[in-house]
Design a protein around this motif. Sequence first.
Motif, PDB file in Angstrom:
ATOM      1  N   LEU A  62       0.830  -1.199   0.000  1.00 28.02           N
ATOM      2  CA  LEU A  62       0.000   0.000   0.000  1.00 28.02           C
ATOM      3  C   LEU A  62       0.868   1.253   0.000  1.00 28.02           C
ATOM      4  O   LEU A  62       1.979   1.255   0.523  1.00 28.02           O
ATOM      5  CB  LEU A  62      -0.896   0.019   1.239  1.00 28.02           C
ATOM      6  N   GLU A  63       0.332   2.331  -0.553  1.00 28.30           N
ATOM      7  CA  GLU A  63       1.040   3.609  -0.516  1.00 28.30           C
ATOM      8  C   GLU A  63       1.047   4.167   0.913  1.00 28.30           C
ATOM      9  O   GLU A  63       1.977   4.864   1.304  1.00 28.30           O
ATOM     10  CB  GLU A  63       0.377   4.599  -1.472  1.00 28.30           C
ATOM     11  N   ARG A  64       0.037   3.810   1.689  1.00 26.23           N
ATOM     12  CA  ARG A  64      -0.042   4.240   3.089  1.00 26.23           C
ATOM     13  C   ARG A  64      -0.607   3.104   3.918  1.00 26.23           C
ATOM     14  O   ARG A  64      -1.621   2.514   3.553  1.00 26.23           O
ATOM     15  CB  ARG A  64      -0.935   5.475   3.228  1.00 26.23           C
ATOM     16  N   ARG A  65       0.055   2.794   5.014  1.00 28.09           N
ATOM     17  CA  ARG A  65      -0.437   1.761   5.921  1.00 28.09           C
ATOM     18  C   ARG A  65      -0.148   2.174   7.353  1.00 28.09           C
ATOM     19  O   ARG A  65       0.970   2.584   7.661  1.00 28.09           O
ATOM     20  CB  ARG A  65       0.227   0.410   5.641  1.00 28.09           C
ATOM     21  N   VAL A  66      -1.150   2.079   8.214  1.00 30.09           N
ATOM     22  CA  VAL A  66      -0.984   2.428   9.621  1.00 30.09           C
ATOM     23  C   VAL A  66      -0.731   1.159  10.413  1.00 30.09           C
ATOM     24  O   VAL A  66      -1.491   0.196  10.326  1.00 30.09           O
ATOM     25  CB  VAL A  66      -2.216   3.170  10.171  1.00 30.09           C
ATOM     26  N   SER A  67       0.346   1.138  11.174  1.00 36.42           N
ATOM     27  CA  SER A  67       0.692  -0.011  12.002  1.00 36.42           C
ATOM     28  C   SER A  67       1.456   0.465  13.225  1.00 36.42           C
ATOM     29  O   SER A  67       2.349   1.314  13.119  1.00 36.42           O
ATOM     30  CB  SER A  67       1.545  -1.011  11.205  1.00 36.42           C
ATOM     31  N   GLN A  68       1.107  -0.085  14.390  1.00 37.81           N
ATOM     32  CA  GLN A  68       1.770   0.262  15.644  1.00 37.81           C
ATOM     33  C   GLN A  68       1.771   1.771  15.911  1.00 37.81           C
ATOM     34  O   GLN A  68       2.726   2.336  16.442  1.00 37.81           O
ATOM     35  CB  GLN A  68       3.206  -0.267  15.643  1.00 37.81           C
ATOM     36  N   LEU A 108       4.593   5.348   4.885  1.00 37.23           N
ATOM     37  CA  LEU A 108       4.298   5.899   3.563  1.00 37.23           C
ATOM     38  C   LEU A 108       5.278   5.361   2.528  1.00 37.23           C
ATOM     39  O   LEU A 108       6.460   5.166   2.806  1.00 37.23           O
ATOM     40  CB  LEU A 108       4.389   7.427   3.603  1.00 37.23           C
ATOM     41  N   ARG A 109       4.781   5.160   1.302  1.00 38.19           N
ATOM     42  CA  ARG A 109       5.631   4.693   0.197  1.00 38.19           C
ATOM     43  C   ARG A 109       5.409   5.605  -1.011  1.00 38.19           C
ATOM     44  O   ARG A 109       4.686   5.246  -1.952  1.00 38.19           O
ATOM     45  CB  ARG A 109       5.300   3.249  -0.147  1.00 38.19           C
ATOM     46  N   PRO A 110       6.026   6.768  -1.021  1.00 43.75           N
ATOM     47  CA  PRO A 110       5.786   7.725  -2.107  1.00 43.75           C
ATOM     48  C   PRO A 110       6.502   7.396  -3.415  1.00 43.75           C
ATOM     49  O   PRO A 110       6.312   8.099  -4.404  1.00 43.75           O
ATOM     50  CB  PRO A 110       6.316   9.048  -1.518  1.00 43.75           C
ATOM     51  N   LEU A 111       7.337   6.343  -3.440  1.00 43.68           N
ATOM     52  CA  LEU A 111       8.098   6.004  -4.642  1.00 43.68           C
ATOM     53  C   LEU A 111       7.493   4.850  -5.434  1.00 43.68           C
ATOM     54  O   LEU A 111       8.114   4.361  -6.384  1.00 43.68           O
ATOM     55  CB  LEU A 111       9.545   5.627  -4.279  1.00 43.68           C
ATOM     56  N   LEU A 112       6.305   4.394  -5.082  1.00 41.87           N
ATOM     57  CA  LEU A 112       5.762   3.184  -5.701  1.00 41.87           C
ATOM     58  C   LEU A 112       5.464   3.324  -7.186  1.00 41.87           C
ATOM     59  O   LEU A 112       5.302   2.324  -7.876  1.00 41.87           O
ATOM     60  CB  LEU A 112       4.485   2.747  -4.967  1.00 41.87           C
ATOM     61  N   LYS A 113       5.398   4.529  -7.680  1.00 42.90           N
ATOM     62  CA  LYS A 113       5.141   4.734  -9.111  1.00 42.90           C
ATOM     63  C   LYS A 113       6.398   5.144  -9.868  1.00 42.90           C
ATOM     64  O   LYS A 113       6.325   5.637 -10.998  1.00 42.90           O
ATOM     65  CB  LYS A 113       4.025   5.772  -9.304  1.00 42.90           C
ATOM     66  N   ILE A 114       7.565   4.906  -9.252  1.00 47.71           N
ATOM     67  CA  ILE A 114       8.848   5.301  -9.860  1.00 47.71           C
ATOM     68  C   ILE A 114       9.770   4.090  -9.905  1.00 47.71           C
ATOM     69  O   ILE A 114       9.863   3.334  -8.943  1.00 47.71           O
ATOM     70  CB  ILE A 114       9.517   6.432  -9.063  1.00 47.71           C
TER      71      ILE A 114
END
Length: 414
Positions: free
Chosen positions: A148-154, A159-165
């Motif tokens: 996921l581009e954003r996932r809440v845990s603990q 955040l993963r802002p590079l997933l489209k690069i």
Amino acid sequence: MSPAERVSAAYSRLFEGSPPERLGIALSGGGDSTALLVLTRDALPETRLFAATVDHRLRDGSAAEAAQAGALCRSMDVPHEVLPWEGWAGEGNLQAEARSARSALLTDWADRHGLAHVSLGHTQDDQAETVLLRLARGSGVDGLAAMLERRVSQGVAWLRPLLKIGRQELREVLEGRGIAWADDPSNEDERFDRVKARRMAESLAELGLTPARLIRTAEQMAMARDALNDSAADYLSRARVEKGDLLMPNPNRFPAPREILLRAFAHALCWVTSSVYRPRFDALTAMLDGLEQGKAGTLHGCRISSEGTLWRVAREYAAVAETATPPAALWDKRWQFHGPPPPAGAHVAALGEVGLAECEAWRASGLPRSSLLATPALWLGERLLSAPLAGRPDGWTARLCHGAEHLVSTLRSD
């Protein structure tokens, strides 16, 4: 769009146009995370960045790579911290253990610095490789939905802002700016599944199964996952919390499709244990089969039993028997003690058999004996000071940090 523009657009989506005052960066020192740091600085000039490098200490050059990452941070006026991993005993799956340790170290670091968000350097290539790995393992919808581009845990938003690069694009950004990065030699070691998947992706691309197509599959699976999670959340909306135990609907009384039941049950177990990872599918289905026949059992640090129209999901005593924290800290990642200042040396630990024997009114609590054993109690050495959930508060209370609403909301946001 250029990589810089895509990162800026990603943060705009992630923060809905209102970036935070502080943001953490997980900086390994490799090309991906180094580019993440640089492009994040460009995209969020008003946000104060903090960086952390996990040093797994598994090879000779790791300390030098961490130092190189620190030097880059100093040049950019970004506070940097090295987080050493010292917990591996040489047993088990190295990559899995390292991944788990990295998550724990970064979570602790984020908590210490008050960071609600931490950015990770996963790229388009990582996404495609993850889909291939999970295909090879026979994963279902959730696995093929990949990252996921954003996932809440603990309590942290990852955040993963590079997933489209792509990985190569990021290296070209660094080369264009004259910024060095470290290449981890384990990225070429074909003993590791991730490297095998990388080689496989290169071969499959020649047949038309490109990273872009793999990612398109992942995006479609993500839509299916979200729909299933929404239905499972509706099912769990009937659940209630009783002093830490979760009472969820018995499907013999409230039927639902098998996939929805498995999803809701897995989430219930993770919620009670504050676990990031779900139990294995085979163990989960076996437990579900037993419960549907009225059998009790243990799984994933929980004890599960059938009580007519409800299933009781409680913490298993054996899973918390050795867990102890200072009185002011969260115990078992979900209980907080409140009351007068405790004496020096006091700690919170599970009530257990010894403590329960000192609680004459425990039956009035309404909780089963097995549940009470795993509830928090205040101790001074071997002397019981307080057991609020077992009818012996003695001036203290123990409160859950989350309620039933959190159970449902976290499933919808998975």
